[in-house]
Write an enzyme that holds these catalytic residues in place. Structure first.
Site, PDB file in Angstrom:
ATOM      1  N   LEU A 193       0.903  -0.927  -0.035  1.00  0.00           N
ATOM      2  CA  LEU A 193       0.040  -0.187  -0.052  1.00  0.00           C
ATOM      3  C   LEU A 193       0.893   1.370   0.063  1.00  0.00           C
ATOM      4  O   LEU A 193       1.931   1.373   0.474  1.00  0.00           O
ATOM      5  CB  LEU A 193      -1.128   0.132   1.272  1.00  0.00           C
ATOM      6  CG  LEU A 193      -1.976  -1.054   1.579  1.00  0.00           C
ATOM      7  CD1 LEU A 193      -2.703  -0.887   2.744  1.00  0.00           C
ATOM      8  CD2 LEU A 193      -2.997  -0.822   0.416  1.00  0.00           C
ATOM      9  N   ASP A 194       0.588   2.395  -0.539  1.00  0.00           N
ATOM     10  CA  ASP A 194       1.228   3.550  -0.474  1.00  0.00           C
ATOM     11  C   ASP A 194       1.328   3.818   1.042  1.00  0.00           C
ATOM     12  O   ASP A 194       0.532   3.674   1.757  1.00  0.00           O
ATOM     13  CB  ASP A 194       0.464   4.660  -1.214  1.00  0.00           C
ATOM     14  CG  ASP A 194       0.368   4.644  -2.787  1.00  0.00           C
ATOM     15  OD1 ASP A 194       1.258   3.612  -3.251  1.00  0.00           O
ATOM     16  OD2 ASP A 194      -0.335   5.310  -3.567  1.00  0.00           O
ATOM     17  N   ARG A 195       2.455   4.708   1.044  1.00  0.00           N
ATOM     18  CA  ARG A 195       2.721   5.522   2.580  1.00  0.00           C
ATOM     19  C   ARG A 195       1.621   5.817   3.189  1.00  0.00           C
ATOM     20  O   ARG A 195       1.207   5.482   4.375  1.00  0.00           O
ATOM     21  CB  ARG A 195       3.890   6.297   2.459  1.00  0.00           C
ATOM     22  CG  ARG A 195       4.195   7.058   3.783  1.00  0.00           C
ATOM     23  CD  ARG A 195       5.068   8.031   3.837  1.00  0.00           C
ATOM     24  NE  ARG A 195       6.268   7.759   2.892  1.00  0.00           N
ATOM     25  CZ  ARG A 195       7.526   7.732   3.644  1.00  0.00           C
ATOM     26  NH1 ARG A 195       7.730   7.869   4.820  1.00  0.00           N
ATOM     27  NH2 ARG A 195       8.292   7.519   2.856  1.00  0.00           N
TER      28      ARG A 195
END
Length: 231
Positions: free
Chosen positions: A45-47
């Site tokens: 997942l993106d940060r």
């Protein structure tokens, strides 16, 4: 469960390390043990995206889970609050993407026709609710797993996800105010490594709750599966 570990990843925590990133999920997994004991990441997942992050507790379980993602047998449902009211209110964004920039400046943008670096990217979306202040709550389902796919696709159709410093524009930034990225991995459904189906749902993050409160959305407005009904 002795094969699967599910985390509700907080916004702001990277999944893997990189330049300037020393605090990330992969490093924290050492708390469970090392070697064969260490859980393994099977997707990312993106940060700044919160929500369901799945790990395999054994190498075999991780391989089976990773295989389900690779063969697109993992059904992901994200919730997002975006700028403006999307027309039509449901549809499929089929738009190849290409990476540009490097390091922290890396982004993905719609690819030019015949660009050899273009990667196919498809996102299904359904509007769950609309706010009077020109914001809409969408359910997003990526059919492919490109970097920043949902964020780039929503920007490309003129409805950036609110609170997105990378893919927003002036109008969305103004509407976002102090909100952080309004993107949450709400639900994940896929084959369980031991057989049967595995469905995991992540409660809203504080960042998403702030967005829901701001625009007057309520979790119970969402159908269990917004994409059901032959879409």
């Amino acid at each position: 469960d002795d094969e699967v570990l599910a985390l509700n990843k907080p916004s702001g925590l990277a999944v893997q390390g990189g330049t300037k990133t020393t605090r990330h999920v992969d490093r924290l997994l050492s708390a469970w043990g090392e070697g064969l004991e260490r859980p393994r990441l099977v997707h990312r997942l993106d940060r700044d995206t919160s929500g369901v992050l799945l790990l395999g507790k054994t190498p075999a379980a991780a391989a089976r889970l990773a295989g389900a993602f690779a063969r697109r047998r993992a059904q992901k449902t994200y919730w997002a609050i975006v700028f403006g009211n999307v027309q039509p209110y449901e549809g499929i964004i089929d738009m190849p993407l290409v990476k540009t920039g490097v390091g922290d400046r890396e982004m993905v943008i719609p690819a030019e026709p015949k660009d050899p670096r273009a990667e196919p990217a498809e996102t299904e979306y359904v509007t769950i609710s609309r706010a009077t202040q020109r914001a809409a709550w969408l359910a997003l389902r990526p059919r492919t797993g490109r970097t920043h796919q949902l964020r780039a696709h929503m920007k490309a159709i003129g409805h950036p996800i609110l609170g997105d410093p990378k893919y927003g524009d002036e109008a969305s930034a103004e509407l976002s105010g102090p909100l952080k990225l309004q993107l949450h991995a709400r639900r994940l459904e896929l084959p369980h490594p031991s057989g049967g189906r595995l469905t995991i749902e992540a409660p809203l993050s504080p960042e998403m709750k702030a967005g829901f409160e701001r625009f007057g959305f309520h979790e119970n407005e969402a159908p269990a599966d917004p994409f059901a009904g032959g879409r």
